[in-house]
Scaffold this motif. Structure first.
Motif, mmCIF file in Angstrom:
data_model
loop_
_atom_site.group_PDB
_atom_site.id
_atom_site.type_symbol
_atom_site.label_atom_id
_atom_site.label_comp_id
_atom_site.label_asym_id
_atom_site.label_seq_id
_atom_site.Cartn_x
_atom_site.Cartn_y
_atom_site.Cartn_z
ATOM 1 N N HIS A 64 0.850 -1.191 0.000
ATOM 2 C CA HIS A 64 0.000 0.000 0.000
ATOM 3 C C HIS A 64 0.891 1.249 0.000
ATOM 4 C CE1 HIS A 64 -3.762 -2.166 0.551
ATOM 5 N NE2 HIS A 64 -3.042 -2.991 1.295
ATOM 6 N N PRO A 65 1.587 1.502 -1.114
ATOM 7 C CA PRO A 65 2.514 2.635 -1.163
ATOM 8 C C PRO A 65 1.816 3.983 -0.982
ATOM 9 C CG PRO A 65 2.224 1.688 -3.348
ATOM 10 C CD PRO A 65 1.544 0.769 -2.376
ATOM 11 N N GLU A 66 0.547 4.055 -1.370
ATOM 12 C CA GLU A 66 -0.179 5.308 -1.202
ATOM 13 C C GLU A 66 -0.421 5.627 0.271
ATOM 14 O OE1 GLU A 66 -3.184 2.088 -1.052
ATOM 15 O OE2 GLU A 66 -1.453 2.453 -2.323
ATOM 16 N N GLN A 67 -0.366 4.590 1.115
ATOM 17 C CA GLN A 67 -0.532 4.773 2.555
ATOM 18 C C GLN A 67 0.786 4.632 3.313
ATOM 19 O OE1 GLN A 67 -3.540 1.953 3.722
ATOM 20 N NE2 GLN A 67 -5.159 3.076 2.681
ATOM 21 N N GLY A 68 1.831 4.214 2.613
ATOM 22 C CA GLY A 68 3.154 4.147 3.215
ATOM 23 C C GLY A 68 3.459 2.895 4.014
ATOM 24 N N TRP A 69 2.849 1.746 3.656
ATOM 25 C CA TRP A 69 3.156 0.525 4.389
ATOM 26 C C TRP A 69 3.019 -0.711 3.518
ATOM 27 C CZ3 TRP A 69 -0.744 -3.129 5.097
ATOM 28 C CH2 TRP A 69 -2.054 -2.681 4.908
ATOM 29 N N ASN A 70 3.687 -1.790 3.970
ATOM 30 C CA ASN A 70 3.636 -3.104 3.323
ATOM 31 C C ASN A 70 3.412 -4.168 4.387
ATOM 32 O OD1 ASN A 70 4.381 -2.298 0.615
ATOM 33 N ND2 ASN A 70 6.422 -1.934 1.444
ATOM 34 N N LEU A 71 2.629 -5.191 4.046
ATOM 35 C CA LEU A 71 2.453 -6.339 4.920
ATOM 36 C C LEU A 71 3.388 -7.436 4.438
ATOM 37 C CD1 LEU A 71 0.976 -7.948 7.137
ATOM 38 C CD2 LEU A 71 -0.705 -8.594 5.380
ATOM 39 N N LEU A 72 4.209 -7.941 5.340
ATOM 40 C CA LEU A 72 5.144 -9.007 5.013
ATOM 41 C C LEU A 72 4.527 -10.357 5.368
ATOM 42 C CD1 LEU A 72 8.409 -7.391 6.431
ATOM 43 C CD2 LEU A 72 7.357 -7.099 4.170
ATOM 44 N N CYS A 73 4.996 -11.418 4.734
ATOM 45 C CA CYS A 73 4.385 -12.734 4.936
ATOM 46 C C CYS A 73 4.572 -13.266 6.350
ATOM 47 C CB CYS A 73 4.874 -13.737 3.898
ATOM 48 S SG CYS A 73 6.510 -14.366 4.175
ATOM 49 N N ILE B 264 4.187 -5.482 9.683
ATOM 50 C CA ILE B 264 3.819 -4.339 8.840
ATOM 51 C C ILE B 264 5.016 -3.409 8.836
ATOM 52 C CG2 ILE B 264 2.298 -2.356 8.547
ATOM 53 C CD1 ILE B 264 0.135 -4.002 10.001
ATOM 54 N N ALA B 265 5.566 -3.169 7.651
ATOM 55 C CA ALA B 265 6.743 -2.319 7.493
ATOM 56 C C ALA B 265 6.306 -0.984 6.897
ATOM 57 C CB ALA B 265 7.763 -2.997 6.588
ATOM 58 N N PHE B 266 6.660 0.097 7.576
ATOM 59 C CA PHE B 266 6.292 1.434 7.138
ATOM 60 C C PHE B 266 7.425 2.086 6.363
ATOM 61 C CE2 PHE B 266 3.720 0.501 10.851
ATOM 62 C CZ PHE B 266 2.457 0.839 10.400
ATOM 63 N N ASP B 267 7.080 3.022 5.486
ATOM 64 C CA ASP B 267 8.066 3.710 4.655
ATOM 65 C C ASP B 267 9.120 4.455 5.474
ATOM 66 O OD1 ASP B 267 6.837 2.790 2.398
ATOM 67 O OD2 ASP B 267 5.942 4.711 1.834
ATOM 68 N N ASP B 268 8.791 4.874 6.684
ATOM 69 C CA ASP B 268 9.753 5.611 7.510
ATOM 70 C C ASP B 268 10.694 4.682 8.268
ATOM 71 O OD1 ASP B 268 8.180 4.577 9.537
ATOM 72 O OD2 ASP B 268 7.748 6.510 10.457
ATOM 73 N N THR B 269 10.703 3.407 7.934
ATOM 74 C CA THR B 269 11.504 2.314 8.499
ATOM 75 C C THR B 269 10.969 1.795 9.832
ATOM 76 O OG1 THR B 269 13.202 3.607 9.683
ATOM 77 C CG2 THR B 269 13.618 3.130 7.343
ATOM 78 N N GLY B 270 9.858 2.309 10.320
ATOM 79 C CA GLY B 270 9.222 1.757 11.505
ATOM 80 C C GLY B 270 8.508 0.464 11.152
#
Length: 66
Positions: free
Chosen positions: A25-34, A38-44
C-alpha cells in the motif's frame, strides 16, 4: 504464515524485515510481510504480537556556525 520455499524469516528473527511482501500500500506508506510484520516507509515496523520497532532516524552532522 509463510508458505513458499525457502521460508521467510520469522517476525522474531533479527532479519524479519527481509520477508516477502504479500500486500503493498505505497499510497498509505506501508507493506504487509508474509511473517505478519507491517513495514512502514519511515523504516518503523509493527510486529504481529503488537510490539513496535521505532523508525531508524539517524541524525547527520549538524552544521555549526563559526
Amino acid at each position: 504464515m509463510c508458505s513458499h520455499r525457502p521460508p521467510c524469516p520469522t517476525a522474531d528473527s533479527p532479519d524479519h524485515h527481509a520477508a516477502v511482501i504479500v500486500a503493498s500500500h505505497p499510497e498509505q506508506g506501508w507493506n504487509l510481510l508474509c511473517n505478519g510484520t507491517i513495514a512502514f516507509d519511515d523504516t518503523g515496523e509493527l510486529l504481529p504480537d503488537g510490539r513496535v520497532v521505532a523508525p531508524d532516524r539517524t541524525l547527520g552532522r549538524l552544521a555549526v556556525a563559526a
